[in-house]
Scaffold this active site. Structure first.
Site, PDB file in Angstrom:
ATOM      1  N   GLU A 172       0.849  -1.197   0.000  1.00 55.92           N
ATOM      2  CA  GLU A 172       0.000   0.000   0.000  1.00 55.92           C
ATOM      3  C   GLU A 172       0.880   1.239   0.000  1.00 55.92           C
ATOM      4  OE1 GLU A 172      -3.659  -0.227   2.463  1.00 55.92           O
ATOM      5  OE2 GLU A 172      -3.134   1.817   3.069  1.00 55.92           O
ATOM      6  N   ASP A 229       0.403   5.238   0.606  1.00 62.68           N
ATOM      7  CA  ASP A 229      -0.652   6.085   1.188  1.00 62.68           C
ATOM      8  C   ASP A 229      -0.328   7.560   1.219  1.00 62.68           C
ATOM      9  OD1 ASP A 229      -2.222   3.959   2.077  1.00 62.68           O
ATOM     10  OD2 ASP A 229      -1.147   3.819   3.982  1.00 62.68           O
ATOM     11  N   GLU A 278      -2.469  10.517   3.138  1.00 67.89           N
ATOM     12  CA  GLU A 278      -3.652  10.771   3.968  1.00 67.89           C
ATOM     13  C   GLU A 278      -3.583  12.203   4.475  1.00 67.89           C
ATOM     14  OE1 GLU A 278      -4.674   6.418   5.704  1.00 67.89           O
ATOM     15  OE2 GLU A 278      -3.496   7.674   7.042  1.00 67.89           O
TER      16      GLU A 278
END
Ligand SMILES: *[C@@H]1O[C@H](CO)[C@@H](O)[C@H](O)[C@H]1NC(C)=O
Ligand SMILES: *[C@@H]1O[C@H](CO)[C@@H](O)[C@H](O)[C@H]1NC(C)=O
Ligand SMILES: *[C@@H]1O[C@H](CO)[C@@H](O)[C@H](O)[C@H]1NC(C)=O
Length: 284
Positions: free
Chosen positions: A103, A105, A107
């Site tokens: 993953e 990411d 955010e």
């Protein structure tokens, strides 16, 4: 001024993907479908809006999955009081066993009106993350659209904002550093409530009288990496030399990096810093 010019030129050389005007052809709802809507502007470009209210948030994903590609998307974050909310863009595989989960990411942790967002980034490989780096943005990400990109090839991952590199993760598998090479990744986006941790360590809660909250996405484009075959050894393809403006990266990190796991000696006191945090010795 000169530095800006160089950065733009390099970005243009790396990828000039055509904007995808109709986002709904390329993405699909993942959850909270009744909180997702599409609007086409006068310029013919479609914007996807995610909504978060007391009931739930929402999320979408790209229909396509890719193994090595550059993903770009424009994003405008929740305005005004966004405390407790998290807006995301991330690359993730379809359901795989946890030990196979990769993953990448980005955010965006909201804040009370007038206080800055934090961009929280992480990279998971084979189910293991713990590679957090955080940034303070140099603009108000809720005022206008900005382009957030992940450029992933067999040699390295680069995260960029408006074409400026902020983070690089190199493929150093040869010295035992895990790197995502096996899974096909989709781009996902989501807006959800995380007021147990997101804002000032969870001290500031979501103010539901301000709901519904909205985040907007547009101009999603993917430029797959031109491997001649999926099994081509990455070291033969010259990817490591492609498109990184090292001076721009150094400058962005010097000015905007808030937290880097590689500098968190306390946290890794027991086992020592992860391998990728220890610079290679310079060969002579
Ligand atoms: C944010 O606040 C401004 C000024 O009060 C207001 O005009 C605007 O509509 C608000 N935006 C949202 C998304 O609530
Ligand atoms: C919110 O604002 C406070 C005060 O400026 C700051 O310390 C914090 O890092 C900001 N971001 C988050 C996600 O809490
Ligand atoms: C929540 O928003 C309302 C409406 O703007 C405001 O009156 C109230 O003070 C806010 N609450 C907190 C805890 O900030």
């Amino acid at each position: 001024m000169a530095a800006v010019g160089v950065a733009l030129l390099l970005t243009a050389m790396v990828a000039a993907p055509a904007a995808v005007a109709l986002l709904h052809d390329d993405v699909e709802p993942m959850w909270g479908a009744d909180h997702i809507s599409f609007h086409t502007g006068r310029d013919g470009v479609e914007t996807l809006a995610l909504r978060l209210d007391r009931d739930h948030g929402s999320g979408f994903r790209s229909k396509g999955a890719y193994r090595f590609a550059r993903y770009d998307i424009d994003l405008k974050l929740v305005a005004n009081d966004s405390a407790g909310t998290v807006t995301t863009v991330y690359l993730t595989p379809d359901l795989v066993p946890p030990e196979d989960h990769d993953e990448i990411d980005l955010e965006f942790l909201g804040n009370v009106t007038g206080e800055p967002y934090t961009l929280h980034t992480n990279i998971f490989v084979n189910g293991v993350g713990n590679r957090e780096q955080q940034f303070r943005l140099w603009f108000d990400p809720a005022e206008d659209f900005h382009t957030y990109s992940v450029d992933w090839n067999p040699k390295r991952i680069i995260m960029l904002i408006d074409g400026t590199p902020i983070r690089v993760f190199k493929n150093e598998a040869s010295r035992g550093v895990p790197f995502p090479t096996l899974r096909y990744l989709r781009l996902d986006g989501s807006l959800w409530n995380a007021d147990d941790w997101a804002t000032q360590g969870g001290r500031v809660k979501t103010n539901w009288t301000q709901a519904p909250f909205h985040a907007y996405y547009r101009n999603f484009r993917v430029t797959p990496c031109a491997l001649s075959s999926p099994d081509e050894p990455p070291e033969s393809a010259g990817f490591d030399k492609q498109g990184l403006d090292a001076a721009a990266l150094r400058k962005a990190r010097a000015e905007h990096l808030l937290y880097d796991y590689c500098e968190d000696q306390n946290r890794f006191k027991g086992e020592g810093l992860p391998k990728e945090c220890i610079p290679l010795e310079i060969e002579v």
